[in-house]
Write an enzyme that holds these catalytic residues in place. Structure first.
Site, mmCIF file in Angstrom:
data_model
loop_
_atom_site.group_PDB
_atom_site.id
_atom_site.type_symbol
_atom_site.label_atom_id
_atom_site.label_comp_id
_atom_site.label_asym_id
_atom_site.label_seq_id
_atom_site.Cartn_x
_atom_site.Cartn_y
_atom_site.Cartn_z
ATOM 1 C CG LEU A 25 -1.960 -0.913 1.239
ATOM 2 C CD1 LEU A 25 -2.510 -1.077 2.936
ATOM 3 C CD2 LEU A 25 -2.959 -0.611 0.553
ATOM 4 C CE LYS A 61 -0.063 -1.209 6.316
ATOM 5 N NZ LYS A 61 1.075 -1.404 6.910
ATOM 6 N NE ARG A 82 3.149 -8.340 0.608
ATOM 7 C CZ ARG A 82 4.348 -7.577 -0.153
ATOM 8 N NH1 ARG A 82 5.443 -8.156 -0.004
ATOM 9 N NH2 ARG A 82 4.017 -6.681 -0.991
HETATM 10 S S1 IVH Z 1 -5.186 -4.729 2.034
HETATM 11 C C1 IVH Z 1 -4.031 -4.587 -2.113
HETATM 12 N N1 IVH Z 1 -5.999 -4.364 4.325
HETATM 13 O O1 IVH Z 1 -0.518 -3.804 4.912
HETATM 14 C C2 IVH Z 1 -4.230 -4.397 -0.819
HETATM 15 N N2 IVH Z 1 -3.630 -4.705 4.040
HETATM 16 O O2 IVH Z 1 1.275 -2.512 2.970
HETATM 17 C C3 IVH Z 1 -3.217 -4.592 0.114
HETATM 18 N N3 IVH Z 1 -2.554 -4.726 6.249
HETATM 19 O O3 IVH Z 1 0.975 -6.788 3.287
HETATM 20 C C4 IVH Z 1 -3.560 -5.255 1.304
HETATM 21 N N4 IVH Z 1 -4.091 -4.503 7.441
HETATM 22 O O4 IVH Z 1 -0.034 -7.093 5.546
HETATM 23 C C5 IVH Z 1 -4.981 -4.365 3.593
HETATM 24 N N5 IVH Z 1 -7.118 -4.084 6.334
HETATM 25 C C6 IVH Z 1 -5.941 -4.353 5.670
HETATM 26 C C7 IVH Z 1 -4.570 -4.355 6.297
HETATM 27 C C8 IVH Z 1 -3.652 -4.723 5.204
HETATM 28 C C9 IVH Z 1 -2.873 -4.708 7.422
HETATM 29 C C10 IVH Z 1 -1.098 -4.902 5.876
HETATM 30 C C11 IVH Z 1 -0.812 -6.358 4.839
HETATM 31 C C12 IVH Z 1 -0.174 -5.857 3.644
HETATM 32 C C13 IVH Z 1 0.380 -4.467 4.113
HETATM 33 C C14 IVH Z 1 0.562 -3.586 2.856
#
Ligand code: IVH
Length: 253
Positions: A25, A61, A82
């Site tokens: 992200l 997050k 991952r």
């Molecule tokens: S969405 C395509 N939702 O953040 C979107 N990620 O920097 C990618 N993470 O590796 C993931 N909470 O480990 C998403 N509610 C959430 C999240 C989340 C934590 C972490 C995840 C990902 C990282 C992205």
């Protein structure tokens, strides 16, 4: 630095391609970043600035380790780390020790094939019990997931919260909010602080609320993720490099 993008494949685990890559992200730090994020989306979609009142799914997050769980005909078949986002490690046996991960889902509307994705983590209070074996809860979760022997993983009370999917057979779900509701029906844990919010001022209000609540929340969070709620708009927006155009992480420092 490798910690922030998950862990490098090790020879203990088989390497497996993600059917759909696991992305990262982009980050936002303040109001201006959020305004720019929304402006870019508005322009990309050729919308007019004055009616750009998008709904966002806002989700704390969690600072843990992401995992992708493959289900076929309702059965948990394979679980991947991952890795580098394209290739993960087969950590099925270790993930199977986690009670929060449903092993069999019988709901009629559960897709025939789907990768459910979310975060593996350890609660602050459970981390305290572990003593000083690990530097922080995230390291404890990561270390535990990487054990060669699943019996060792089992000793650590890992939790799983689901928030997205990778590959999926046709799903009749139109928004992220609705997807999160379905995850709950299917037996997954979701974050109780997830909330649909629209307007930047309300995003900021929610961010302040979670920042203040942070110490009361029983797991580490390092930001709030904002996702355009509508899946159709997400599809139109697509991706840049290795991050979606439709989502951003608003950091909490
Ligand atoms: S969405 C395509 N939702 O953040 C979107 N990620 O920097 C990618 N993470 O590796 C993931 N909470 O480990 C998403 N509610 C959430 C999240 C989340 C934590 C972490 C995840 C990902 C990282 C992205």
């Amino acid at each position: 630095p490798s910690l922030s993008i998950g862990f490098k494949p090790s020879k203990n685990f088989e390497k497996v391609n993600h059917k759909v890559p696991m992305l990262s992200l982009s980050n936002a730090f303040d109001k201006t970043d959020l305004e720019n994020f929304q402006k870019k989306i508005t322009n990309f979609l050729n919308f007019k600035e004055e009616n750009n009142f998008f709904d966002y799914s806002t989700e704390p997050k969690i600072d843990g380790i992401s995992a992708s769980l493959l289900y076929k005909n309702g059965k948990f078949i394979k679980g991947l780390s991952r890795g580098d986002g394209k290739i993960g490690e087969d950590i099925t046996k270790n993930l199977s020790t986690i009670d929060d991960i449903p092993k069999l889902i019988k709901n009629k509307n559960f897709p025939k094939e789907i990768d459910i994705r979310g975060e593996v983590f350890i609660k602050k209070k459970d981390f305290k019990i572990l003593g000083d074996k690990f530097a922080n809860p995230r390291n404890a979760a990561s270390g535990s997931l990487r054990q060669k022997n699943p019996e060792e993983t089992k000793k650590i009370p890992l939790k799983f919260i689901a928030y997205t999917y990778g590959y999926s057979e046709k799903m009749n779900i139109k928004t992220q909010t609705d997807f999160l509701k379905n995850l709950k029906d299917w037996g997954f844990k979701t974050n109780k602080f997830n909330k649909k919010v629209s307007g930047i001022d309300n995003l900021l209000k929610n961010h302040r609320f979670l920042e203040e609540k942070r110490n009361e929340i029983d797991f580490d969070i390092d930001g709030v993720v904002y996702k355009i709620d509508n899946f159709e708009l997400q599809k139109r927006l697509g991706f840049v490099a290795n991050a979606p155009r439709w989502a951003i992480a608003h950091k909490i420092s």
